[in-house]
Design a protein around this motif. Structure first.
Motif, PDB file in Angstrom:
ATOM      1  N   THR B  35       0.877  -1.064   0.296  1.00  0.00           N
ATOM      2  CA  THR B  35      -0.121   0.189   0.023  1.00  0.00           C
ATOM      3  C   THR B  35       0.580   0.794   0.036  1.00  0.00           C
ATOM      4  O   THR B  35       0.964   2.323  -0.831  1.00  0.00           O
ATOM      5  N   SER B  36       1.873   1.357   0.720  1.00  0.00           N
ATOM      6  CA  SER B  36       2.592   2.209   0.679  1.00  0.00           C
ATOM      7  C   SER B  36       3.211   2.793  -0.892  1.00  0.00           C
ATOM      8  O   SER B  36       3.455   3.011  -0.965  1.00  0.00           O
ATOM      9  N   PHE B  39       0.764   4.333  -3.091  1.00  0.00           N
ATOM     10  CA  PHE B  39       0.820   5.469  -2.735  1.00  0.00           C
ATOM     11  C   PHE B  39       2.206   6.007  -2.944  1.00  0.00           C
ATOM     12  O   PHE B  39       1.841   7.120  -3.666  1.00  0.00           O
ATOM     13  N   LEU B  40       3.024   5.437  -2.534  1.00  0.00           N
ATOM     14  CA  LEU B  40       4.029   6.792  -2.709  1.00  0.00           C
ATOM     15  C   LEU B  40       4.821   7.095  -4.491  1.00  0.00           C
ATOM     16  O   LEU B  40       5.159   7.527  -5.051  1.00  0.00           O
ATOM     17  N   LYS B  41       4.258   5.196  -5.300  1.00  0.00           N
ATOM     18  CA  LYS B  41       4.931   5.617  -6.780  1.00  0.00           C
ATOM     19  C   LYS B  41       4.040   6.289  -7.258  1.00  0.00           C
ATOM     20  O   LYS B  41       4.041   7.160  -8.477  1.00  0.00           O
ATOM     21  N   LEU B  43       2.348   9.153  -6.035  1.00  0.00           N
ATOM     22  CA  LEU B  43       2.549  10.578  -5.725  1.00  0.00           C
ATOM     23  C   LEU B  43       3.751  10.680  -7.272  1.00  0.00           C
ATOM     24  O   LEU B  43       4.098  11.921  -6.964  1.00  0.00           O
ATOM     25  N   ASN B  45       4.765   9.740  -9.636  1.00  0.00           N
ATOM     26  CA  ASN B  45       4.543  10.229 -10.845  1.00  0.00           C
ATOM     27  C   ASN B  45       2.680  10.934 -11.289  1.00  0.00           C
ATOM     28  O   ASN B  45       2.622  11.077 -11.990  1.00  0.00           O
TER      29      ASN B  45
END
Lengths: 424, 175
Positions: B35-36, B39-41, B43, B45
């Motif tokens: 999940t982290s 979301f970080l990917k 963000l 892109n």
């Protein structure tokens, strides 16, 4: 169960003969739904991931911020700020600029206050304006209000008025003439008739990949070709194709900034991650060499997709006008601007909470500001109008340790400043 | 869409994306890691996101889907490239169901479906995605998805009848 009736109705619509099995289908749907694992998530994980996301935001903004301004800017700021300084400053240096300008952007001054009352319309941009911070669990009002103290250099007075920019109004005929002059008439397959700031256009050859590499008409993915990794073009080749496109169509590259590295998409196909034949490249949107920021402080980004099979630009998502109009608006005083900065400028979403509970405040220091251009969108009409105005970007000196936004944005135009809640 | 807007959407989208992953990964720590990553990917892109092509929600599901596939591919020994290519996020769903009590019958039924059918059935019935959202996620048309879903449920219904028939025969025989 939730949605069971809807799901069943959809099935019966497709095949009315299933009506005789209505009960069996209902039981089946509900049984599958009940088999769904019971999921609960750790609240600490929820919060820590949110904090991590928010901490990433200012870093990105800070990078662009630092990249865009040099020490020379700060020196100039102390000497004098001409009325239109932010408009006509030297272009940002970059090692990856596009081809040399083949067209020139024109700015035509018109009467003062010509755009009427400007509206910040901050709701259109979501909350947490100003680059992150600890939004509450609903993602809106901040539970902590930062109170900022200015510790930077003494600033010279601003000019009494500064220019707000807007795209010049193009009639439909003028817009069509513009497209014709760029040999882009047949790229306007969306039937756009005017600029708001930038419009997306598409290569008439866009169907070249359909059915072979891309499922455009609902083709079965299993019959599509997989783009081989060894045929991916290099960044230089992709940039070369884009630069050629810009030069061939005589586009004004002074509204286009630096490129991000092309993005190679993951494409889900046949159960594996493969490569898309389209490479996306990004660039900062600029006016006269200056990056344009949204009200959130994030640079506005344009994009284009390059077809790596046929080696041509497939779509260009930021066709920008070459004619702008400028109108003078009264500027606020530095004292007024510092007052607004004290409570976060555009990012004062926690002010109401802080008013009700004065213990929810954290004191932070601000450094010497620079001036950037921010975009405002008037969403009151269907064809969004865009305006560009100068704003102070104050660096937050304690941002790294406090988790606060990395800078505070305060619009310089008095009209805009008056819309911020600064009462305490 | 900019990064700040994205963060404001977080509270609404987190439960959906976390659940989507956790339904398919029984290990809590791994579900959190993926999940982290999702979301970080996203963000990282965020500039690639095009609201005219898909909603932010389905864009995130797409990233989550690819994240799951990458995870399964890297955590399962594969004897050949062909085997690796067959990995689907929905395959491990069956393992996930195995950990639930009293759902053996559902597992047995879902095993009757093709991976593609299972994927669409679960996106609709577990993840509560609309056909439009599933279409954005899979690149298929809504009409094709509805047909696949209808055929899958028809197949399951007939399998249910077969299952019951065998069960009744079994009862008769043991009497």
């Amino acid at each position: 169960m939730k949605n069971t009736k809807t799901i069943l109705a959809e099935l019966l619509l497709l095949d009315p003969s299933l009506k005789m099995h209505k009960e069996a289908l209902t039981e089946l749907i509900e049984e599958i739904q009940k088999s769904r694992p019971n999921i609960t998530w750790d609240k600490q994980f929820y919060k820590s991931l949110r904090a991590e996301i928010l901490s990433e935001l200012p870093q990105t903004q800070s990078f662009s911020f630092m990249k865009s301004f040099t020490l020379a800017f700060a020196v100039l700021l102390l000497v004098a700020i001409p009325t239109s300084y932010y408009l006509f400053n030297a272009k940002v240096p970059s090692d990856q600029l596009v081809a040399e300008n083949t067209a020139k952007t024109e700015f035509t001054p018109i009467e003062p206050n010509a755009f009427g009352t400007l509206n910040l319309n901050t709701n259109a941009y979501g909350n947490g304006l100003g680059g992150g911070g600890d939004l509450d669990s609903n993602g809106d009002a901040r539970s902590t209000q930062y109170v900022y103290t200015y510790t930077g250099d003494t600033l010279p007075s601003l000019a009494s008025t500064m220019d707000v920019i807007a795209p010049a109004p193009y009639t439909e005929q003028e817009f069509n003439d513009f497209l014709a002059s760029k040999n882009l008439t047949d790229w306007n397959n969306s039937g756009i008739t005017n600029f708001n700031f930038n419009v997306a256009i598409q290569n008439p050859n866009w169907k070249n990949l359909c059915g072979s590499y891309l499922p455009c008409d609902g083709e079965d993915e299993n019959t599509l070709k997989v783009f081989p990794q060894e045929e991916l073009l290099s960044d230089d080749e992709i940039l070369g194709i884009f630069n050629t496109f810009m030069a061939d169509h005589h586009l004004a590259t002074d509204t286009i900034g630096t490129f991000a590295a092309p993005f190679i998409s993951d494409h889900y196909e046949n159960g594996i991650t493969t490569y898309s034949p389209l490479a996306t490249l990004n660039y900062d949107l600029m006016i006269n060499g200056h990056t344009i920021y949204g009200l959130s402080g994030v640079p506005l980004i344009g994009a284009a997709n390059v077809d790596m099979v046929n080696k041509e630009v497939m779509d260009f998502q930021s066709l920008t006008p070459e004619k702008f109009i400028t109108s003078a608006y009264a500027t606020a005083t530095n004292d007024e601007l510092f007052s607004a900065a004290k409570f976060g400028g555009l990012d004062n979403s926690g002010l109401q909470t802080a008013k009700e509970n004065s213990s929810d405040t954290v004191s932070l220091n601000l450094g010497t500001p620079t001036i950037n251009t921010i975009q405002m969108l008037d969403t009151s009409t269907s064809d969004y109008k865009s305006y560009y105005a100068p704003a102070y970007f104050f660096p937050v000196l304690d941002a790294e340790t406090s988790g606060a936004p990395h800078f505070v944005i305060v619009p310089l135009v008095k009209d805009l400043l008056s819309q911020l809640d600064q009462s305490w | 869409m900019d990064a700040t807007q994205f963060s404001a959407e977080y509270s609404e989208l987190f439960p959906k994306i976390y659940s989507y992953i956790a339904y398919r990964i029984s290990d809590r720590q791994t579900a959190e890691d993926l999940t982290s990553h999702t979301f970080l990917k996203a963000l990282e892109n965020i500039e690639q996101f095009d609201a005219s092509k898909a909603s932010l929600k389905t864009w995130l599901y797409h990233i989550a889907q690819n994240t799951l596939i990458d995870h399964f591919r890297s955590h399962k020994p594969q004897s050949s490239i062909e085997a690796a290519e067959k990995i689907s996020a929905e395959d491990d769903v069956l393992e996930s169901i195995l950990t639930q009590e009293n759902h053996e019958r559902v597992k047995a039924l879902l095993e009757k479906l093709s991976a593609e059918q299972r994927k669409i059935v679960l996106l609709r019935l577990w993840d509560d995605l609309s056909y439009k959202e599933i279409a954005e996620l899979t690149g298929k048309t809504e009409a094709a998805l509805k047909m696949t879903f209808m055929r899958a449920l028809s197949l399951l219904r007939s399998e249910t009848i077969t299952f019951l028939s065998f069960f009744i025969l079994f009862l008769i025989q043991i009497r």
